[in-house]
Design an enzyme around this catalytic site. Structure first.
Site, mmCIF file in Angstrom:
data_model
loop_
_atom_site.group_PDB
_atom_site.id
_atom_site.type_symbol
_atom_site.label_atom_id
_atom_site.label_comp_id
_atom_site.label_asym_id
_atom_site.label_seq_id
_atom_site.Cartn_x
_atom_site.Cartn_y
_atom_site.Cartn_z
ATOM 1 N N TYR A 115 106.597 7.374 -48.679
ATOM 2 C CA TYR A 115 106.566 6.285 -49.658
ATOM 3 C C TYR A 115 106.795 4.912 -48.998
ATOM 4 C CZ TYR A 115 106.159 9.070 -53.932
ATOM 5 O OH TYR A 115 105.698 9.881 -54.944
ATOM 6 N N GLU A 169 100.211 -0.757 -47.414
ATOM 7 C CA GLU A 169 99.616 -1.516 -48.508
ATOM 8 C C GLU A 169 99.930 -3.007 -48.354
ATOM 9 O OE1 GLU A 169 100.930 0.100 -52.193
ATOM 10 O OE2 GLU A 169 100.114 2.105 -51.801
#
Length: 371
Positions: A298, A305
């Site tokens: 994560y 991103e």
């Protein structure tokens, strides 16, 4: 029966010859306190029920008959709490007419007639039917007859389960294809450049189908929360269908392949986990990977991103894609590059919240709850 707190969770109870079962309808349970003794059960926990959001719930039930507290147990899952109470003696001809000692009607306590089975010689291939005697509560018996008429056909339930199994299997196979194709590309070429071109269509299909994970709980196909899937769906599709899709400069970059590898590797354990739960099976290995890999993946995915957005800022600033300038007919302006900068600030905050949520889920899934 008394409670110092007004909020009671919805409870469905059933029984067999030897056991009494309670299904407590709470999700995202935190700080549970469950006390089972021979004549009563006490419960208190923070959780979510319906549209109320996170609240403190409690109940205290004085049981109709005494139970074996040591042989009784409970299990907390993502969707509900299951309590199994062991009867002191089998009630072959004398089932409990109600769960509570008194006959007071509680709106949050209902009978689960699918779990009212008292015959020991029932075939596994036949539908189990409850048997009642004259002592069984008349109101419950009437309710049972009404529920029988209202119960959805078994074929409809099987159709729902089969659809969810198919969906999870399809998503698993699609993400497995993406992950495998990128790894083969790396082994053959020694790099991950142009990985986007290789897996563009399947990754877009997977992320588009993820909207079903929002629809399923809304229409009652699953009992999970729809808000968390919505946030993930919006975040991933912003990156995939907007930031990456319209930035032709960044598409060949290997960083896109890194992101797809992280996304797909997470899903290679998430969808099988949901699948085995639909089959009422358990796998400690899959469960452990499902609730452990995110600790690394994560933050890594969020970092990648962020890098992709940061490297795209100049492109969207100069090309003015999705930017609305004044003057215009609706007298509205929107700067997409500025929006991406704000999103970069919000991204770590969303990651922290998601990590906290997943950590709570991990504790419930991997740490055994004992009395």
């Amino acid at each position: 029966m008394a409670s110092s707190i007004d909020l009671h969770p919805p409870i469905h109870w059933g029984q067999t010859l030897h056991n009494v079962s309670l299904r407590v309808g709470l999700t995202d349970v935190k700080y549970p306190k469950i006390d089972i003794n021979e004549s009563s059960i006490k419960f208190q926990a923070t959780g979510c029920s319906g549209s109320r959001g996170e609240q403190l719930y409690s109940f205290e039930i004085e049981l109709y008959n005494k139970i074996d507290a040591k042989a009784s147990s409970y299990k907390i899952s993502d969707r509900e709490i299951n309590v199994n109470l062991k009867k002191n003696t089998p009630d072959t001809n004398n089932p409990w007419p109600r769960l509570t000692k008194t006959s007071a009607k509680l709106p949050w306590l209902k009978a689960d007639f699918d779990k009212m089975t008292f015959s020991e010689d029932e075939s596994d291939h036949e539908q189990k039917k409850p048997t009642f005697n004259k002592n069984f509560d008349d109101d419950i018996y009437k309710s049972f007859r009404q529920d029988t008429r209202r119960t959805k056909p078994k074929g409809l339930v099987d159709l729902r389960t089969n659809w969810l199994l198919f969906y999870n299997l399809f998503q698993f196979m699609a993400y497995l294809w993406v992950f495998t194709r990128l790894m083969i590309h790396f082994m053959v070429n020694g790099h991950l450049k142009n990985g986007y071109r290789i897996v563009e269509n399947p990754i877009k299909l997977c992320q588009s189908l993820a909207i079903l994970e929002i629809i399923h709980p809304l229409i009652g196909f699953t009992k999970g929360d729809w808000l968390s899937p919505l946030m993930q769906f919006l975040a991933r599709n912003l990156i995939l269908f907007v930031v990456i899709n319209y930035n032709h400069q960044i598409k060949p970059s290997p960083i896109i392949s890194y992101l797809f590898l992280v996304w797909s590797f997470v899903e290679l354990f998430r969808y099988p986990y949901y699948g085995i739960r639909l089959l009422n099976k358990q796998s400690r290995i899959i469960t452990w990977f499902r609730y452990t890999l995110w600790i690394i993946l994560y933050p890594l995915g969020a970092f990648i991103e962020g890098v992709i957005i940061y490297k795209s800022l100049d492109y969207y600033h100069s090309n003015r894609y999705f930017t609305v300038d004044l003057p215009n007919k609706i007298n509205f302006s929107f700067n997409f590059a500025l929006f991406l900068r704000i999103y970069l600030v919000i991204l770590p905050l969303g990651l922290v919240q998601m990590m906290q949520h997943m950590w709570n889920q991990r504790k419930k899934a991997l740490i055994k709850k004992n009395e």
